[in-house]
Design a protein around this motif. Structure first.
Motif, PDB file in Angstrom:
ATOM      1  N   TRP A 617      29.280 -43.784   1.443  1.00  0.00           N
ATOM      2  CA  TRP A 617      30.428 -43.894   2.346  1.00  0.00           C
ATOM      3  C   TRP A 617      31.164 -42.565   2.453  1.00  0.00           C
ATOM      4  CZ3 TRP A 617      35.742 -43.606   1.036  1.00  0.00           C
ATOM      5  CH2 TRP A 617      36.610 -43.874   2.101  1.00  0.00           C
ATOM      6  N   MET A 618      31.357 -41.888   1.319  1.00  0.00           N
ATOM      7  CA  MET A 618      32.060 -40.599   1.339  1.00  0.00           C
ATOM      8  C   MET A 618      31.278 -39.551   2.126  1.00  0.00           C
ATOM      9  SD  MET A 618      33.901 -39.797  -2.257  1.00  0.00           S
ATOM     10  CE  MET A 618      35.563 -40.401  -2.558  1.00  0.00           C
ATOM     11  N   SER A 619      29.961 -39.537   1.954  1.00  0.00           N
ATOM     12  CA  SER A 619      29.156 -38.526   2.645  1.00  0.00           C
ATOM     13  C   SER A 619      29.181 -38.738   4.154  1.00  0.00           C
ATOM     14  CB  SER A 619      27.709 -38.559   2.141  1.00  0.00           C
ATOM     15  OG  SER A 619      27.108 -39.810   2.430  1.00  0.00           O
ATOM     16  N   LYS A 625      29.630 -32.172   1.445  1.00  0.00           N
ATOM     17  CA  LYS A 625      29.354 -31.937   0.029  1.00  0.00           C
ATOM     18  C   LYS A 625      28.029 -32.580  -0.340  1.00  0.00           C
ATOM     19  CE  LYS A 625      34.291 -32.064  -1.272  1.00  0.00           C
ATOM     20  NZ  LYS A 625      34.450 -30.647  -1.653  1.00  0.00           N
ATOM     21  N   THR A 626      27.495 -32.222  -1.491  1.00  0.00           N
ATOM     22  CA  THR A 626      26.266 -32.836  -1.993  1.00  0.00           C
ATOM     23  C   THR A 626      26.611 -34.145  -2.697  1.00  0.00           C
ATOM     24  OG1 THR A 626      26.375 -31.760  -4.164  1.00  0.00           O
ATOM     25  CG2 THR A 626      25.280 -30.550  -2.368  1.00  0.00           C
ATOM     26  N   ASP A 627      25.589 -34.998  -2.885  1.00  0.00           N
ATOM     27  CA  ASP A 627      25.805 -36.268  -3.593  1.00  0.00           C
ATOM     28  C   ASP A 627      26.335 -36.020  -4.998  1.00  0.00           C
ATOM     29  OD1 ASP A 627      24.926 -37.547  -1.377  1.00  0.00           O
ATOM     30  OD2 ASP A 627      23.098 -38.395  -2.261  1.00  0.00           O
ATOM     31  N   GLU A 628      25.861 -34.964  -5.658  1.00  0.00           N
ATOM     32  CA  GLU A 628      26.316 -34.656  -7.011  1.00  0.00           C
ATOM     33  C   GLU A 628      27.804 -34.301  -7.014  1.00  0.00           C
ATOM     34  OE1 GLU A 628      26.405 -34.519 -10.903  1.00  0.00           O
ATOM     35  OE2 GLU A 628      24.624 -35.130  -9.755  1.00  0.00           O
ATOM     36  N   GLU A 629      28.249 -33.581  -5.983  1.00  0.00           N
ATOM     37  CA  GLU A 629      29.674 -33.231  -5.896  1.00  0.00           C
ATOM     38  C   GLU A 629      30.533 -34.472  -5.649  1.00  0.00           C
ATOM     39  OE1 GLU A 629      29.865 -28.697  -4.156  1.00  0.00           O
ATOM     40  OE2 GLU A 629      29.148 -30.274  -2.803  1.00  0.00           O
ATOM     41  N   TYR A 630      30.032 -35.397  -4.806  1.00  0.00           N
ATOM     42  CA  TYR A 630      30.775 -36.639  -4.574  1.00  0.00           C
ATOM     43  C   TYR A 630      30.855 -37.456  -5.867  1.00  0.00           C
ATOM     44  CZ  TYR A 630      30.593 -35.891   0.491  1.00  0.00           C
ATOM     45  OH  TYR A 630      30.749 -35.380   1.751  1.00  0.00           O
ATOM     46  N   ARG A 631      29.742 -37.520  -6.617  1.00  0.00           N
ATOM     47  CA  ARG A 631      29.739 -38.292  -7.864  1.00  0.00           C
ATOM     48  C   ARG A 631      30.701 -37.678  -8.882  1.00  0.00           C
ATOM     49  NH1 ARG A 631      23.929 -40.057 -10.063  1.00  0.00           N
ATOM     50  NH2 ARG A 631      25.351 -41.237 -11.400  1.00  0.00           N
ATOM     51  N   ARG A 632      30.742 -36.355  -8.951  1.00  0.00           N
ATOM     52  CA  ARG A 632      31.651 -35.683  -9.876  1.00  0.00           C
ATOM     53  C   ARG A 632      33.106 -35.958  -9.484  1.00  0.00           C
ATOM     54  NH1 ARG A 632      30.437 -30.564  -8.936  1.00  0.00           N
ATOM     55  NH2 ARG A 632      28.382 -30.848  -9.849  1.00  0.00           N
ATOM     56  N   HIS A 633      33.365 -35.935  -8.177  1.00  0.00           N
ATOM     57  CA  HIS A 633      34.723 -36.192  -7.696  1.00  0.00           C
ATOM     58  C   HIS A 633      35.140 -37.644  -7.983  1.00  0.00           C
ATOM     59  CE1 HIS A 633      38.285 -35.682  -5.215  1.00  0.00           C
ATOM     60  NE2 HIS A 633      37.970 -36.783  -4.552  1.00  0.00           N
ATOM     61  N   LEU A 634      34.246 -38.601  -7.754  1.00  0.00           N
ATOM     62  CA  LEU A 634      34.540 -40.009  -8.042  1.00  0.00           C
ATOM     63  C   LEU A 634      34.757 -40.228  -9.539  1.00  0.00           C
ATOM     64  CD1 LEU A 634      31.947 -41.618  -5.618  1.00  0.00           C
ATOM     65  CD2 LEU A 634      34.403 -42.092  -5.572  1.00  0.00           C
ATOM     66  N   GLY A 635      34.025 -39.470 -10.338  1.00  0.00           N
ATOM     67  CA  GLY A 635      34.182 -39.593 -11.790  1.00  0.00           C
ATOM     68  C   GLY A 635      35.583 -39.243 -12.253  1.00  0.00           C
ATOM     69  N   ALA A 636      36.280 -38.374 -11.508  1.00  0.00           N
ATOM     70  CA  ALA A 636      37.652 -38.018 -11.858  1.00  0.00           C
ATOM     71  C   ALA A 636      38.610 -39.181 -11.659  1.00  0.00           C
ATOM     72  CB  ALA A 636      38.109 -36.824 -11.017  1.00  0.00           C
ATOM     73  N   PHE A 637      38.140 -40.259 -11.000  1.00  0.00           N
ATOM     74  CA  PHE A 637      38.965 -41.441 -10.775  1.00  0.00           C
ATOM     75  C   PHE A 637      38.355 -42.687 -11.432  1.00  0.00           C
ATOM     76  CE2 PHE A 637      40.185 -38.406  -7.640  1.00  0.00           C
ATOM     77  CZ  PHE A 637      41.555 -38.570  -7.505  1.00  0.00           C
ATOM     78  N   ALA A 660      39.405 -45.251  -2.903  1.00  0.00           N
ATOM     79  CA  ALA A 660      40.327 -44.803  -1.848  1.00  0.00           C
ATOM     80  C   ALA A 660      41.171 -43.623  -2.326  1.00  0.00           C
ATOM     81  CB  ALA A 660      41.225 -45.964  -1.422  1.00  0.00           C
ATOM     82  N   PHE A 661      41.612 -43.648  -3.594  1.00  0.00           N
ATOM     83  CA  PHE A 661      42.361 -42.507  -4.149  1.00  0.00           C
ATOM     84  C   PHE A 661      41.490 -41.247  -4.149  1.00  0.00           C
ATOM     85  CE2 PHE A 661      45.306 -45.552  -6.291  1.00  0.00           C
ATOM     86  CZ  PHE A 661      46.484 -45.011  -5.806  1.00  0.00           C
ATOM     87  N   ALA A 662      40.238 -41.427  -4.557  1.00  0.00           N
ATOM     88  CA  ALA A 662      39.336 -40.271  -4.586  1.00  0.00           C
ATOM     89  C   ALA A 662      39.153 -39.691  -3.185  1.00  0.00           C
ATOM     90  CB  ALA A 662      37.987 -40.690  -5.175  1.00  0.00           C
ATOM     91  N   ALA A 663      39.051 -40.564  -2.182  1.00  0.00           N
ATOM     92  CA  ALA A 663      38.834 -40.101  -0.809  1.00  0.00           C
ATOM     93  C   ALA A 663      40.025 -39.296  -0.290  1.00  0.00           C
ATOM     94  CB  ALA A 663      38.560 -41.299   0.103  1.00  0.00           C
ATOM     95  N   LEU A 664      41.234 -39.752  -0.570  1.00  0.00           N
ATOM     96  CA  LEU A 664      42.404 -39.050  -0.020  1.00  0.00           C
ATOM     97  C   LEU A 664      42.596 -37.673  -0.663  1.00  0.00           C
ATOM     98  CD1 LEU A 664      45.288 -39.009  -1.877  1.00  0.00           C
ATOM     99  CD2 LEU A 664      45.018 -41.449  -1.598  1.00  0.00           C
ATOM    100  N   CYS A 665      41.932 -37.458  -1.810  1.00  0.00           N
ATOM    101  CA  CYS A 665      42.092 -36.168  -2.494  1.00  0.00           C
ATOM    102  C   CYS A 665      40.999 -35.162  -2.152  1.00  0.00           C
ATOM    103  CB  CYS A 665      42.117 -36.386  -4.005  1.00  0.00           C
ATOM    104  SG  CYS A 665      43.620 -37.193  -4.572  1.00  0.00           S
ATOM    105  N   LEU A 666      40.078 -35.542  -1.258  1.00  0.00           N
ATOM    106  CA  LEU A 666      38.984 -34.632  -0.929  1.00  0.00           C
ATOM    107  C   LEU A 666      39.467 -33.368  -0.223  1.00  0.00           C
ATOM    108  CD1 LEU A 666      36.164 -37.113   0.164  1.00  0.00           C
ATOM    109  CD2 LEU A 666      36.054 -35.469  -1.716  1.00  0.00           C
ATOM    110  N   ASN A 667      40.646 -33.433   0.429  1.00  0.00           N
ATOM    111  CA  ASN A 667      41.138 -32.235   1.126  1.00  0.00           C
ATOM    112  C   ASN A 667      42.155 -31.457   0.287  1.00  0.00           C
ATOM    113  OD1 ASN A 667      43.266 -33.990   1.220  1.00  0.00           O
ATOM    114  ND2 ASN A 667      43.860 -33.497   3.329  1.00  0.00           N
ATOM    115  N   ASN A 668      42.187 -31.724  -1.042  1.00  0.00           N
ATOM    116  CA  ASN A 668      43.125 -31.031  -1.943  1.00  0.00           C
ATOM    117  C   ASN A 668      44.559 -31.043  -1.399  1.00  0.00           C
ATOM    118  OD1 ASN A 668      40.730 -30.389  -3.236  1.00  0.00           O
ATOM    119  ND2 ASN A 668      41.507 -28.419  -3.947  1.00  0.00           N
TER     120      ASN A 668
END
Length: 752
Positions: A617-619, A625-637, A660-668
């Protein structure tokens, strides 16, 4: 079949009698069926008998003996089946002929008569032959019996299986509110007088629909008049326990009335105030019955004039009137006890406290949104005042003033309250005791609010951990001595003694570990002010009806602001004006040109594509971003491991919120604007969110009803009331006191 019954029982001495009775009844049923040559064509005798044989063996019967009994029964029934089939070829199908009295005379028990009627194509009991009547089987008893069988089989096999229940048991169809209320809470006159309203349920198991066990050998004790907070992690089964209580699937005494606030009210043309009055079905039924009895008494008086005073008809009418007047007196006493004459004022007071204005109370229920219908459901429950009030996350749909009202109302509630909530401040205000559901059991923390429970639980966990470590060290010490001296002649006797000690020690399980969840909002670069600034802003959909007027506020990089106020007073509108999604009628909104905003609402959770994984969904929604970057970002939540790769429809409500929290933070983002961020998060999720917000290097503007979250994060309170938004001088607790101090003499919180 009586000999078969005795043989089955002899071969199953250790089996629960309810299982053997079921098996004998099943064999009797097979015997009855093969008497009808037409029906018997549909029966696979060998398969049916093998099913019951396996059931008995799994329940603890002696296999060899049961196999012998089953083999004898199969031979006898097969022989009888062949004879019946041969007779059918000569006589033809007689199943549709008129009732044969000889058939009935050959079956002298009611059960056998009903079986004969069934074979002749007549449904229902003999008294109702010719009418289409439902089965007279007690479905509740049958369900209970089969649940026992399921548990016996599961326990025997050391696993939990989905038991295939009788076809007689259908899922309960949705009935209207009145009939369901009376089914759960039958109206009896004086039957509960003097009886204790404490609830004590000993050693019960509770399963969800797919056979998963959520409570094992649990005990539930609820003392009348206490207010219990039921807490535990998301998905542990708290709502399932409330549902089982509300439907009396657990053995709650019949004289204890129960009401569960579970779903939003279905809207229709009924006015809001009337819908609350109608919720008390007892009162509604008594008033209706009172009217009917008075009408009948008037009829009797007219009829009495038509007959002679000494006639039989007159005496019959007089006797009927005496009975009616006696029952009318009972109804009047019941209505007085429930203070029926004050009902409308009480209903209006409850509705007003939950945010319904006098005008809104006269509007039809289908004119309200889902959130407001949930409030109506809550108002109906509070109005009924059941002996056991069950609330499931009651604060999720309420604003701070309504939560303040509800807290004050429940503090003086005269009966028992059991509420599921993750709102710490609410539990601290309301709960007299905490029940902690975990690891298939219920732990009690009597006389403690949430904060006390949390501290005590942690202390218990540390003590259990220390005890476990001490026991493991002791075992290790014994084992080292045994390994060292097992084959030493001088020490062998001592080694054998320690071996015996080790064998006698109970099996140890490590203390349950709390699942740790973490959130991490990304770092953001600093911006020079102004970040967001509102100057003399007014907004409305026309100039005559302004929602906001003369608002002067600003948000900085270090802001920690809570925006509070009653629902419908313009909080969400203000957020949209600040983000320039709405244009003000007057005034100015200025933003830093480089500003990036992260905006969270429940709408963003609802808009997730649940057929996709979080990574997929994020991609799609936020490419680059790569799938690995999305997984790392989701891991932070807290969306780690396989959680990020499975379909989101399998995630809990709290896990979806984290996506949803992870998604809103993708644009820093530099500023987080959060609308009810703690909804659907359990205690550990809320803790993780609070910690992340404290560490966030940007600014935060939050709309929330959770006082504890606001208290931990925010140092500035903005209040939306009277058509504008202004800074409040004080903490969130000062604001709560301000709300309560504005309550009128009836205890109703005034709306601003």
């Amino acid at each position: 079949m009586s000999s078969i019954g005795s043989q089955v029982r002899k071969a199953s001495p250790s089996v629960d009698p309810i299982v053997t009775d079921y098996a004998v009844g099943y064999f009797n049923h097979l015997s009855n069926v093969i008497h009808d040559a037409v029906q018997s064509k549909q029966v696979d005798l060998e398969h049916e008998i093998q099913f019951v044989t396996d059931l008995l063996v799994n329940a603890g019967a002696i296999k060899d003996k049961i196999d012998a009994v089953s083999k004898e029964l199969l031979n006898n029934l097969s022989l009888e089946l062949k004879e019946n089939q041969a007779k059918l070829e000569l006589t033809g199908d007689t199943s549709k002929r008129l009732l044969d009295i000889n058939v009935l005379q050959s079956h002298n028990s009611k059960a056998n008569i009903n079986a004969s009627l069934s074979m002749l194509g007549v449904n229902g009991d003999i008294e109702h032959a010719g009418r289409n009547m439902e089965t007279r089987v007690d479905l509740k008893k049958l369900a209970k019996a089969e649940q026992k069988i399921a548990k016996k089989v599961a326990k025997r096999n050391n696993k939990f299986v989905k038991y295939e229940a009788s076809k007689l048991i259908d899922e309960r169809k949705e009935s209207d509110y009145d009939s369901f209320f009376l089914e759960i809470n039958p109206l009896d006159f004086g039957s509960g007088a003097g009886k204790s309203k404490d609830i004590k349920l000993d050693t019960f198991d509770l399963y969800v629909g797919d056979g998963q066990r959520i409570l094992s050998d649990a005990q539930l004790t609820l003392s009348f008049g206490r207010r219990y907070g039921l807490v535990g992690q998301n998905g542990i089964g708290k709502s399932t326990l409330l549902r089982a209580l509300s439907r009396r699937e657990l053995n709650v005494p019949k004289h204890i009335s129960i009401l569960h606030v579970e779903q939003e009210l279905r809207g229709d043309e009924t006015k809001a105030l009337q819908s609350v009055l109608d919720a008390d079905v007892w009162r509604k039924q008594l008033l209706t019955e009172e009217v009917k009895i008075n009408e009948r008494i008037q009829e009797i008086e007219k009829l009495s004039d038509e007959f002679d005073e000494e006639s039989l008809e007159t005496r019959k009418l007089e006797n009927e009137r005496e009975d009616l007047e006696k029952h009318l007196e009972q109804i009047s006493e019941k209505l007085v006890d429930m203070e029926s004459d004050k009902a409308e004022a009480r209903a209006a007071s409850i509705l007003f406290g939950l945010g319904f204005s006098a005008e809104a109370q006269q509007q039809p229920t289908n004119s309200f949104s889902g959130g407001w219908r949930m409030r109506l459901s809550l108002a109906r429950a509070l109005f009924c005042q059941p002996d056991l009030l069950l609330l499931d996350e009651p604060t999720n749909m309420l604003d701070v003033p309504s939560i303040a009202y509800l807290s004050e109302y429940l503090k003086t509630y005269p009966s028992t309250v059991l509420t599921v909530s993750h709102d710490r401040a609410f539990l601290n205000e309301v709960a007299t005791d905490i029940i902690y559901q975990h690891n298939e059991r219920l732990d009690y923390y009597r006389g403690q609010d949430f904060d006390s429970f949390y501290a005590t639980k942690e202390e218990r966990r540390k003590n259990a951990q220390r005890e476990y470590e001490n026991q493991m060290a002791y075992r290790k010490h014994l084992q080292e001595f045994i390994d060292k001296y097992r084959y030493n002649a001088a020490k062998s006797q001592e080694a054998q003694s320690r071996i015996k000690k080790l064998e006698k020690l109970p099996v140890l399980e490590p203390p349950e570990e709390e699942r740790s969840i973490s959130f991490k909002f990304p770092e953001c670069e600093k911006l020079s002010p102004p970040i967001i600034q509102l100057q003399d802003v007014s907004f409305g959909y026309n100039e005559k009806n302004l929602l906001l007027a003369d608002v002067n506020l600003d948000v900085q990089m270090d802001s920690r602001i809570a925006l509070v106020g009653a629902n419908g007073c313009g909080k969400t509108t203000l957020l949209k004006v600040m983000m320039e999604q709405l244009r003000p009628l007057k005034g100015y909104v200025s933003q830093n040109g480089r500003l990036r905003i992260g905006y969270f609402t429940q709408h963003h959770v609802d808009s997730l594509d649940l057929t996709k994984s979080a990574v997929d969904w994020m991609s799609t929604a936020y490419p680059g971003k790569t799938d690995e970057e999305y997984r790392r970002h989701l891991g932070a939540f807290g969306i780690t491991g396989s959680l990020s790769l499975q379909k989101m429809q399998l995630l809990s409500g709290g896990q979806k919120s984290r996506v949803a929290f992870a998604a809103l933070c993708l644009n820093n983002p530099h500023i987080l604007i959060l609308d009810e961020p703690s909804n659907h998060l359990d205690t550990s999720g809320i803790d993780a969110l609070v910690d992340a917000m404290k560490k966030f290097t940007g600014g935060i503007l939050m709309v929330s009803h959770d006082i504890s979250v606001i208290s931990n994060v925010c140092n500035e309170i903005w209040v939306s009331e009277n058509g504008t938004v202004k800074r409040f001088d004080g903490t969130i607790y000062d604001y709560r006191d301000y709300i309560l101090s504005s309550a009128d003499s009836s205890g109703v919180v005034k709306r601003h």
